[in-house]
Design a protein around this motif. Structure first.
Motif, PDB file in Angstrom:
ATOM      1  N   LYS A   1      30.767 -61.120   9.677  1.00 54.90           N
ATOM      2  CA  LYS A   1      31.714 -61.101   8.565  1.00 54.90           C
ATOM      3  C   LYS A   1      32.453 -59.768   8.541  1.00 54.90           C
ATOM      4  N   ASN A   2      33.742 -59.818   8.296  1.00 57.03           N
ATOM      5  CA  ASN A   2      34.565 -58.608   8.174  1.00 57.03           C
ATOM      6  C   ASN A   2      34.452 -57.680   9.378  1.00 57.03           C
ATOM      7  N   GLY A   3      34.377 -58.271  10.578  1.00 54.20           N
ATOM      8  CA  GLY A   3      34.319 -57.470  11.793  1.00 54.20           C
ATOM      9  C   GLY A   3      32.985 -56.822  12.078  1.00 54.20           C
ATOM     10  N   LYS A   4      31.949 -57.256  11.367  1.00 52.25           N
ATOM     11  CA  LYS A   4      30.619 -56.690  11.569  1.00 52.25           C
ATOM     12  C   LYS A   4      29.603 -57.795  11.821  1.00 52.25           C
TER      13      LYS A   4
ATOM     14  N   PRO B   1      37.251 -53.868  18.970  1.00 47.83           N
ATOM     15  CA  PRO B   1      38.592 -54.354  18.651  1.00 47.83           C
ATOM     16  C   PRO B   1      38.967 -55.538  19.539  1.00 47.83           C
ATOM     17  N   GLY B   2      39.606 -56.531  18.932  1.00 48.56           N
ATOM     18  CA  GLY B   2      40.064 -57.695  19.676  1.00 48.56           C
ATOM     19  C   GLY B   2      39.073 -58.832  19.768  1.00 48.56           C
ATOM     20  N   VAL B   3      37.842 -58.634  19.304  1.00 49.82           N
ATOM     21  CA  VAL B   3      36.845 -59.704  19.353  1.00 49.82           C
ATOM     22  C   VAL B   3      37.014 -60.585  18.124  1.00 49.82           C
ATOM     23  N   ASP B   4      37.173 -61.878  18.366  1.00 52.65           N
ATOM     24  CA  ASP B   4      37.339 -62.850  17.285  1.00 52.65           C
ATOM     25  C   ASP B   4      35.964 -63.217  16.731  1.00 52.65           C
ATOM     26  N   GLU B   5      35.775 -63.073  15.430  1.00 53.48           N
ATOM     27  CA  GLU B   5      34.493 -63.387  14.788  1.00 53.48           C
ATOM     28  C   GLU B   5      34.034 -64.806  15.081  1.00 53.48           C
ATOM     29  N   LYS B   6      34.965 -65.726  15.209  1.00 52.73           N
ATOM     30  CA  LYS B   6      34.624 -67.126  15.439  1.00 52.73           C
ATOM     31  C   LYS B   6      34.075 -67.380  16.832  1.00 52.73           C
ATOM     32  N   GLU B   7      34.292 -66.450  17.744  1.00 50.47           N
ATOM     33  CA  GLU B   7      33.815 -66.608  19.111  1.00 50.47           C
ATOM     34  C   GLU B   7      32.453 -65.934  19.339  1.00 50.47           C
ATOM     35  N   VAL B   8      31.921 -65.270  18.333  1.00 49.21           N
ATOM     36  CA  VAL B   8      30.637 -64.588  18.468  1.00 49.21           C
ATOM     37  C   VAL B   8      29.525 -65.635  18.438  1.00 49.21           C
ATOM     38  N   THR B   9      28.638 -65.575  19.433  1.00 48.18           N
ATOM     39  CA  THR B   9      27.479 -66.463  19.490  1.00 48.18           C
ATOM     40  C   THR B   9      26.220 -65.606  19.575  1.00 48.18           C
ATOM     41  N   TYR B  10      25.105 -66.199  19.224  1.00 51.02           N
ATOM     42  CA  TYR B  10      23.836 -65.486  19.315  1.00 51.02           C
ATOM     43  C   TYR B  10      22.713 -66.478  19.543  1.00 51.02           C
ATOM     44  N   SER B  11      21.589 -65.980  20.000  1.00 50.74           N
ATOM     45  CA  SER B  11      20.395 -66.799  20.173  1.00 50.74           C
ATOM     46  C   SER B  11      19.185 -65.956  19.814  1.00 50.74           C
TER      47      SER B  11
ATOM     48  N   CYS C   1      -0.677 -57.737   0.099  1.00 51.02           N
ATOM     49  CA  CYS C   1       0.548 -58.267   0.688  1.00 51.02           C
ATOM     50  C   CYS C   1       1.244 -57.138   1.428  1.00 51.02           C
ATOM     51  N   ASN C   2       1.635 -57.416   2.640  1.00 47.65           N
ATOM     52  CA  ASN C   2       2.408 -56.467   3.431  1.00 47.65           C
ATOM     53  C   ASN C   2       3.777 -57.068   3.705  1.00 47.65           C
ATOM     54  N   TYR C   3       4.803 -56.259   3.539  1.00 47.34           N
ATOM     55  CA  TYR C   3       6.171 -56.700   3.784  1.00 47.34           C
ATOM     56  C   TYR C   3       6.730 -55.929   4.972  1.00 47.34           C
ATOM     57  N   LYS C   4       7.494 -56.626   5.771  1.00 48.00           N
ATOM     58  CA  LYS C   4       8.174 -55.982   6.878  1.00 48.00           C
ATOM     59  C   LYS C   4       9.618 -56.439   6.847  1.00 48.00           C
ATOM     60  N   ARG C   5      10.539 -55.485   6.861  1.00 46.80           N
ATOM     61  CA  ARG C   5      11.965 -55.797   6.787  1.00 46.80           C
ATOM     62  C   ARG C   5      12.702 -55.022   7.876  1.00 46.80           C
ATOM     63  N   PHE C   6      13.695 -55.685   8.462  1.00 49.80           N
ATOM     64  CA  PHE C   6      14.499 -55.090   9.522  1.00 49.80           C
ATOM     65  C   PHE C   6      15.952 -55.457   9.292  1.00 49.80           C
ATOM     66  N   THR C   7      16.848 -54.481   9.412  1.00 49.33           N
ATOM     67  CA  THR C   7      18.284 -54.746   9.316  1.00 49.33           C
ATOM     68  C   THR C   7      19.001 -53.877  10.332  1.00 49.33           C
ATOM     69  N   LYS C   8      19.894 -54.493  11.087  1.00 46.62           N
ATOM     70  CA  LYS C   8      20.722 -53.777  12.048  1.00 46.62           C
ATOM     71  C   LYS C   8      22.140 -54.297  11.897  1.00 46.62           C
ATOM     72  N   GLU C   9      23.088 -53.383  11.708  1.00 42.29           N
ATOM     73  CA  GLU C   9      24.481 -53.778  11.533  1.00 42.29           C
ATOM     74  C   GLU C   9      25.346 -52.968  12.483  1.00 42.29           C
ATOM     75  N   PHE C  10      26.297 -53.632  13.123  1.00 44.12           N
ATOM     76  CA  PHE C  10      27.227 -52.920  13.976  1.00 44.12           C
ATOM     77  C   PHE C  10      28.582 -53.604  13.940  1.00 44.12           C
ATOM     78  N   SER C  11      29.612 -52.839  14.266  1.00 44.40           N
ATOM     79  CA  SER C  11      30.991 -53.340  14.251  1.00 44.40           C
ATOM     80  C   SER C  11      31.326 -54.009  15.572  1.00 44.40           C
ATOM     81  N   LEU C  12      32.121 -55.053  15.485  1.00 48.57           N
ATOM     82  CA  LEU C  12      32.606 -55.715  16.682  1.00 48.57           C
ATOM     83  C   LEU C  12      33.686 -54.852  17.329  1.00 48.57           C
TER      84      LEU C  12
END
Length: 83
Positions: free
Chosen positions: A37-40, A72-82, A59-70
């Motif tokens: 979303k929004n180039g990220k 330039p020129g990469v269309d968000e709709k073409e991004v795939t992941y597995s 109770c133990n909680y584990k959380r992970f977050t990683k964010e990065f920018s696409l």
């Protein structure tokens, strides 16, 4: 080394089809969310582990977050992941 391989994967000029390889070891694939979303791209995961010994409950909680920018020129709709 592993860090070097990850750095190469994050560099679009050396690997045209791969933007990132993110290690989410310890998380079930159902606990992982990927949003574009929004180039990220944001990869997040969260899990809760309960331990009930009969006397105490923890109770133990584990959380992970990683964010990065696409790049330039990469269309968000073409991004795939597995996972």
């Amino acid at each position: 080394s592993r860090t070097r391989r990850l750095g190469m994967m994050l560099n679009p000029s050396c690997c045209q089809n791969n933007l990132a390889l993110i290690d989410v070891k310890g998380f079930d694939p159902r606990d992982i969310t990927v949003t574009v979303k929004n180039g990220k791209v944001t990869v997040s995961a969260e899990r809760k582990v309960e331990c009930n010994t009969g006397i105490t409950k923890t109770c133990n909680y584990k959380r992970f977050t990683k964010e990065f920018s696409l790049p330039p020129g990469v269309d968000e709709k073409e991004v795939t992941y597995s996972v």
